[in-house]
Structures are given as C-alpha cells and as structure tokens.
Write a protein that holds these residues in place. Structure first.
Motif, PDB file in Angstrom:
ATOM      1  N   ASP A   1       3.369   2.773  -8.814  1.00 17.25           N
ATOM      2  CA  ASP A   1       3.566   3.734  -7.633  1.00 17.25           C
ATOM      3  C   ASP A   1       4.709   4.782  -7.766  1.00 17.25           C
ATOM      4  O   ASP A   1       4.532   5.731  -7.378  1.00 17.25           O
ATOM      5  CB  ASP A   1       3.623   2.886  -6.549  1.00 17.25           C
ATOM      6  CG  ASP A   1       2.429   2.086  -6.064  1.00 17.25           C
ATOM      7  OD1 ASP A   1       1.271   2.413  -6.479  1.00 17.25           O
ATOM      8  OD2 ASP A   1       2.418   1.202  -5.416  1.00 17.25           O
ATOM      9  N   CYS A   2       6.074   4.250  -8.066  1.00 20.35           N
ATOM     10  CA  CYS A   2       7.106   5.184  -8.149  1.00 20.35           C
ATOM     11  C   CYS A   2       7.685   5.364  -9.362  1.00 20.35           C
ATOM     12  O   CYS A   2       8.852   6.040  -9.435  1.00 20.35           O
ATOM     13  CB  CYS A   2       8.180   4.620  -7.112  1.00 20.35           C
ATOM     14  SG  CYS A   2       8.956   3.045  -7.550  1.00 20.35           S
TER      15      CYS A   2
ATOM     16  N   THR B   1       9.572   3.475 -11.378  1.00 24.55           N
ATOM     17  CA  THR B   1      10.784   2.865 -11.238  1.00 24.55           C
ATOM     18  C   THR B   1      10.508   1.549 -12.425  1.00 24.55           C
ATOM     19  O   THR B   1       9.540   1.077 -12.467  1.00 24.55           O
ATOM     20  CB  THR B   1      11.464   2.356 -10.119  1.00 24.55           C
ATOM     21  OG1 THR B   1      11.552   3.494  -9.424  1.00 24.55           O
ATOM     22  CG2 THR B   1      12.891   1.456 -10.442  1.00 24.55           C
TER      23      THR B   1
ATOM     24  N   GLU C   1      12.686  -0.589  -5.936  1.00 25.80           N
ATOM     25  CA  GLU C   1      12.393   0.516  -5.198  1.00 25.80           C
ATOM     26  C   GLU C   1      11.442   0.408  -4.062  1.00 25.80           C
ATOM     27  O   GLU C   1      11.937   0.721  -2.703  1.00 25.80           O
ATOM     28  CB  GLU C   1      12.504   1.753  -5.925  1.00 25.80           C
ATOM     29  CG  GLU C   1      13.456   2.408  -6.911  1.00 25.80           C
ATOM     30  CD  GLU C   1      14.541   2.604  -6.155  1.00 25.80           C
ATOM     31  OE1 GLU C   1      14.618   3.421  -5.047  1.00 25.80           O
ATOM     32  OE2 GLU C   1      15.789   2.204  -6.460  1.00 25.80           O
ATOM     33  N   CYS C   2       9.965   0.260  -4.431  1.00 25.33           N
ATOM     34  CA  CYS C   2       9.128  -0.029  -3.179  1.00 25.33           C
ATOM     35  C   CYS C   2       8.617  -1.311  -3.185  1.00 25.33           C
ATOM     36  O   CYS C   2       7.722  -1.288  -2.227  1.00 25.33           O
ATOM     37  CB  CYS C   2       7.919   1.200  -3.745  1.00 25.33           C
ATOM     38  SG  CYS C   2       6.911   0.680  -5.267  1.00 25.33           S
ATOM     39  N   GLY C   3       8.979  -2.087  -3.701  1.00 23.97           N
ATOM     40  CA  GLY C   3       8.498  -3.546  -3.526  1.00 23.97           C
ATOM     41  C   GLY C   3       7.440  -3.874  -4.107  1.00 23.97           C
ATOM     42  O   GLY C   3       6.617  -5.023  -4.037  1.00 23.97           O
ATOM     43  N   PHE C   4       6.630  -3.149  -5.140  1.00 26.95           N
ATOM     44  CA  PHE C   4       5.301  -3.260  -5.673  1.00 26.95           C
ATOM     45  C   PHE C   4       5.620  -4.447  -6.567  1.00 26.95           C
ATOM     46  O   PHE C   4       6.741  -4.533  -7.106  1.00 26.95           O
ATOM     47  CB  PHE C   4       5.200  -1.963  -6.483  1.00 26.95           C
ATOM     48  CG  PHE C   4       3.675  -2.444  -7.249  1.00 26.95           C
ATOM     49  CD1 PHE C   4       2.509  -2.004  -6.673  1.00 26.95           C
ATOM     50  CD2 PHE C   4       3.600  -2.918  -8.735  1.00 26.95           C
ATOM     51  CE1 PHE C   4       1.402  -2.090  -7.460  1.00 26.95           C
ATOM     52  CE2 PHE C   4       2.692  -2.909  -9.328  1.00 26.95           C
ATOM     53  CZ  PHE C   4       1.206  -2.775  -8.683  1.00 26.95           C
TER      54      PHE C   4
ATOM     55  N   CYS D   1       6.784   0.811 -12.689  1.00 29.12           N
ATOM     56  CA  CYS D   1       6.009   0.496 -11.615  1.00 29.12           C
ATOM     57  C   CYS D   1       5.227   1.864 -11.377  1.00 29.12           C
ATOM     58  O   CYS D   1       5.235   2.840 -11.547  1.00 29.12           O
ATOM     59  CB  CYS D   1       6.965   0.640 -10.129  1.00 29.12           C
ATOM     60  SG  CYS D   1       5.925   0.694  -8.603  1.00 29.12           S
TER      61      CYS D   1
ATOM     62  N   CYS E   1       9.073  -4.457  -8.434  1.00 31.12           N
ATOM     63  CA  CYS E   1       9.801  -2.913  -8.280  1.00 31.12           C
ATOM     64  C   CYS E   1      10.731  -3.105  -7.440  1.00 31.12           C
ATOM     65  O   CYS E   1      10.678  -3.496  -6.269  1.00 31.12           O
ATOM     66  CB  CYS E   1       8.887  -1.912  -7.939  1.00 31.12           C
ATOM     67  SG  CYS E   1       9.573  -0.312  -7.786  1.00 31.12           S
TER      68      CYS E   1
END
Length: 61
Positions: free
Chosen positions: A33-34, A36, A54-57, A31, A52
């Motif tokens: 963004d994070c 993961t 973890e963050c939904g991306f 990801c 993702c």
C-alpha cells in the motif's frame, strides 16, 4: 602501465567485491500500500506475520 590493467594511479589494484553479500534486508518485503519496509511481528498464538509501521497493513509471513 597499460590501460585497463586494473591498477590505479599509485600502482595499487582496486579492492575486489566480496564473494558473498549477506544482506537480510533483501528478504524483508515492502508494504504493497505505502511501500514502507515491513517489520516482522508475532501474534499472541506465536504465528509470524509482517506488519507495516506506517499504515498498519499486515501480511502472512
């Protein structure tokens, strides 16, 4: 025994690395963004994408 001849203390040679490595995780993106590891998902219409956990991306596959 010579230095650097590839033999260990017991006189055996060290095992060699495999010729090819098939590691599918190298094809899986992280990801942005994070960082993961993303999971492959499929939309209701059958279109593949990366998600993702973890963050939904989401990203197009």
């Amino acid at each position: 025994m010579r230095d650097g001849d590839g033999e260990g203390p017991s006189g055996s040679t060290a095992p060699s690395a495999p010729a090819t490595v098939d590691d599918g995780s190298l094809d899986t993106p992280n990801c942005p963004d994070c960082l993961t590891r993303m999971e492959p998902e499929e939309s209701p219409s059958g279109e593949p994408y990366w998600a993702c956990t973890e963050c939904g991306f989401i990203a197009l596959a």
